[in-house]
Design a protein around this motif. Sequence first.
Motif, PDB file in Angstrom:
ATOM      1  N   TYR A  39       0.842  -1.202   0.000  1.00 41.77           N
ATOM      2  CA  TYR A  39       0.000   0.000   0.000  1.00 41.77           C
ATOM      3  C   TYR A  39       0.879   1.254   0.000  1.00 41.77           C
ATOM      4  O   TYR A  39       0.642   2.187  -0.768  1.00 41.77           O
ATOM      5  CB  TYR A  39      -0.934  -0.009   1.215  1.00 41.77           C
ATOM      6  CG  TYR A  39      -1.710   1.272   1.367  1.00 41.77           C
ATOM      7  CD1 TYR A  39      -2.822   1.509   0.583  1.00 41.77           C
ATOM      8  CD2 TYR A  39      -1.325   2.234   2.290  1.00 41.77           C
ATOM      9  CE1 TYR A  39      -3.537   2.693   0.713  1.00 41.77           C
ATOM     10  CE2 TYR A  39      -2.026   3.412   2.426  1.00 41.77           C
ATOM     11  CZ  TYR A  39      -3.136   3.640   1.636  1.00 41.77           C
ATOM     12  OH  TYR A  39      -3.838   4.815   1.755  1.00 41.77           O
ATOM     13  N   ASN A  40       1.891   1.263   0.840  1.00 39.72           N
ATOM     14  CA  ASN A  40       2.786   2.424   0.908  1.00 39.72           C
ATOM     15  C   ASN A  40       3.474   2.674  -0.425  1.00 39.72           C
ATOM     16  O   ASN A  40       3.590   3.825  -0.865  1.00 39.72           O
ATOM     17  CB  ASN A  40       3.826   2.246   2.016  1.00 39.72           C
ATOM     18  CG  ASN A  40       3.200   2.283   3.388  1.00 39.72           C
ATOM     19  OD1 ASN A  40       2.121   2.830   3.588  1.00 39.72           O
ATOM     20  ND2 ASN A  40       3.864   1.670   4.351  1.00 39.72           N
ATOM     21  N   LEU A  41       3.924   1.619  -1.088  1.00 42.81           N
ATOM     22  CA  LEU A  41       4.561   1.775  -2.394  1.00 42.81           C
ATOM     23  C   LEU A  41       3.588   2.395  -3.392  1.00 42.81           C
ATOM     24  O   LEU A  41       3.943   3.328  -4.122  1.00 42.81           O
ATOM     25  CB  LEU A  41       5.059   0.426  -2.925  1.00 42.81           C
ATOM     26  CG  LEU A  41       5.650   0.465  -4.339  1.00 42.81           C
ATOM     27  CD1 LEU A  41       6.964   1.244  -4.366  1.00 42.81           C
ATOM     28  CD2 LEU A  41       5.851  -0.938  -4.877  1.00 42.81           C
ATOM     29  N   LEU A  42       2.370   1.900  -3.418  1.00 50.00           N
ATOM     30  CA  LEU A  42       1.375   2.457  -4.333  1.00 50.00           C
ATOM     31  C   LEU A  42       1.123   3.933  -4.053  1.00 50.00           C
ATOM     32  O   LEU A  42       1.116   4.756  -4.967  1.00 50.00           O
ATOM     33  CB  LEU A  42       0.061   1.678  -4.235  1.00 50.00           C
ATOM     34  CG  LEU A  42       0.084   0.233  -4.700  1.00 50.00           C
ATOM     35  CD1 LEU A  42      -1.267  -0.427  -4.440  1.00 50.00           C
ATOM     36  CD2 LEU A  42       0.449   0.130  -6.171  1.00 50.00           C
ATOM     37  N   MET A  43       0.932   4.280  -2.785  1.00 53.24           N
ATOM     38  CA  MET A  43       0.626   5.670  -2.437  1.00 53.24           C
ATOM     39  C   MET A  43       1.809   6.610  -2.697  1.00 53.24           C
ATOM     40  O   MET A  43       1.616   7.764  -3.059  1.00 53.24           O
ATOM     41  CB  MET A  43       0.203   5.774  -0.970  1.00 53.24           C
ATOM     42  CG  MET A  43      -1.156   5.211  -0.680  1.00 53.24           C
ATOM     43  SD  MET A  43      -2.459   6.100  -1.554  1.00 53.24           S
ATOM     44  CE  MET A  43      -3.145   4.794  -2.543  1.00 53.24           C
TER      45      MET A  43
END
Length: 73
Positions: A39-43
């Motif tokens: 999720y952090n990578l996507l955001m």
Amino acid sequence: MPLTTLTLDDKPFDFDIAVDDANRYINSIDAQDKVAPSYNLLMQTVKPEQKDDLKKVVLIDGKPNGFMHQHCR
């Protein structure tokens, strides 16, 4: 790096993922936590103007959707 495009719920999302982003992602994954780093990578890498729309697709009740994670690798 060239942009990477993922289509989620029939909507394309563009990500600008650099080597440092990929390395940070790989280093942050552990046996107990794979969803939050994804999720952090996507955001961190989605185009800023698409961030709110992406959150609508990948969050359920304010938490990252682990089922979506499997489609975003």
